[in-house]
Design a protein around this motif. Structure first.
Motif, PDB file in Angstrom:
ATOM      1  N   ASP A   1      67.640  58.577  40.715  1.00  0.00           N
ATOM      2  CA  ASP A   1      68.170  58.059  41.949  1.00  0.00           C
ATOM      3  C   ASP A   1      68.918  56.696  41.699  1.00  0.00           C
ATOM      4  OD1 ASP A   1      65.856  56.731  41.579  1.00  0.00           O
ATOM      5  OD2 ASP A   1      65.546  56.818  43.597  1.00  0.00           O
TER       6      ASP A   1
ATOM      7  N   HIS B   1      74.518  57.725  41.163  1.00  0.00           N
ATOM      8  CA  HIS B   1      75.150  57.827  42.382  1.00  0.00           C
ATOM      9  C   HIS B   1      76.790  57.510  42.224  1.00  0.00           C
ATOM     10  CE1 HIS B   1      71.983  58.002  45.301  1.00  0.00           C
ATOM     11  NE2 HIS B   1      71.237  57.105  44.561  1.00  0.00           N
TER      12      HIS B   1
ATOM     13  N   GLY C   1      79.354  60.506  42.848  1.00  0.00           N
ATOM     14  CA  GLY C   1      80.162  60.245  43.792  1.00  0.00           C
ATOM     15  C   GLY C   1      81.793  60.493  43.421  1.00  0.00           C
TER      16      GLY C   1
ATOM     17  N   PRO D   1      72.713  64.773  39.260  1.00  0.00           N
ATOM     18  CA  PRO D   1      72.286  63.568  38.637  1.00  0.00           C
ATOM     19  C   PRO D   1      71.581  63.922  37.395  1.00  0.00           C
ATOM     20  CG  PRO D   1      71.512  63.588  40.952  1.00  0.00           C
ATOM     21  CD  PRO D   1      72.247  64.829  40.565  1.00  0.00           C
TER      22      PRO D   1
END
Length: 278
Positions: free
Chosen positions: A117, A122, A126, A133
């Motif tokens: 995480d 991210h 994105g 992930p």
């Protein structure tokens, strides 16, 4: 009279530990219950799968990371030595700064960035670069990639400083004569810059080789040698043998001399190759 105190300190804190560790490498047993075992520890190396895994991982890091780092440092040095580059001082400082950061601090930073995480996942998700992930620290391949990225980020600027200092000592008239003769920039780089920097390249390659063979802090703080010993190095294995597992000081000393032997062999080869190419 003046030299004797220094010699005593060197002998007490350097020579004596080296000799004692060499003697200990022939000892077998647990803890301090050691007895002379001859070549038993050396024979144990070949039958120890964890040692072979640690040796393989260390050589992988060496074979991949050191050439990448040396090349990047050389390229950055050449670019930032050019007077046409705006803000050279800023970029030199920015690239060198990782070398003076705390080993533990930057290792923890990389660990958090490459967590499942973390920031890298991210950003990548994105931007649509990856669909989901990546378990950077939970996959054997990606964990190695993270370690290589970490040590490259830290030590590239350190090596760049050596190249910058050497480049500034090269006589500018050599490049001026080459430009007058119409020699292109790429040919100047390969036929003038590289040969002139050969002693420094050999030096940085050797110290980088020694540092990578002794790799410990990044692995210990980022992956703890995992997953499943996929990033375990020789230095970390020595630490585990000494402090984490049932203490085996004799065998740990034997593994440490494997690093000494590798350093000696690779340094000799690098010196030999550099001498033959003069």
């Amino acid at each position: 009279m003046f030299v004797t105190p220094a010699l005593v300190l060197v002998g007490l804190f350097m020579i004596w530990p080296i000799l004692w560790s060499l003697w200990m490498s022939f000892q077998t047993g647990r803890g301090m219950n050691l007895s002379f075992g001859g070549l038993a520890n050396i024979q144990r190396l070949g039958a120890d799968p964890i040692f072979l895994t640690a040796l393989t991982n260390t050589l992988i890091f060496l074979a991949i990371q050191v050439p990448i780092m040396i090349l990047l440092a050389l390229v950055f040095a050449v670019l930032l030595n050019s007077p046409r580059i705006w803000g050279r001082g800023f970029f030199r400082t920015a690239i060198f700064l990782p070398a003076v950061t705390s080993l533990v601090a930057y290792s923890i930073l990389f660990k958090s960035m490459f967590a499942t995480d973390g920031l890298m996942n991210h950003v990548a998700v994105g931007l649509g670069l990856i669909p989901a992930p990546i378990s950077w620290l939970g996959h054997p391949f990606w964990a190695k990639v993270v370690i290589i990225l970490a040590i490259t980020w830290r030590w590239t600027g350190y090596n760049m400083i050596f190249y910058l200092a050497a480049l500034q000592n090269i006589d500018k008239s050599i490049y001026e004569a080459a430009r007058i003769d119409g020699i292109p920039a790429w040919a100047q780089f390969f036929h003038i810059t590289i040969p002139m920097l050969k002693p420094v390249i050999v030096f940085t390659t050797i110290i980088s080789t020694i540092g990578t063979l002794q790799l410990f802090d990044e692995v210990q703080n980022i992956t703890q040698g995992g997953p499943s010993n996929a990033t375990l190095t020789l230095s970390q294995y020595i630490y585990n043998l000494t402090f984490r597992f049932m203490p085996s000081f004799g065998y740990a000393a034997t593994v440490s001399y494997v690093i000494v032997l590798l350093v000696a062999i690779l340094s000799f080869i690098q010196f030999r190759v550099a001498r033959e190419r003069r």
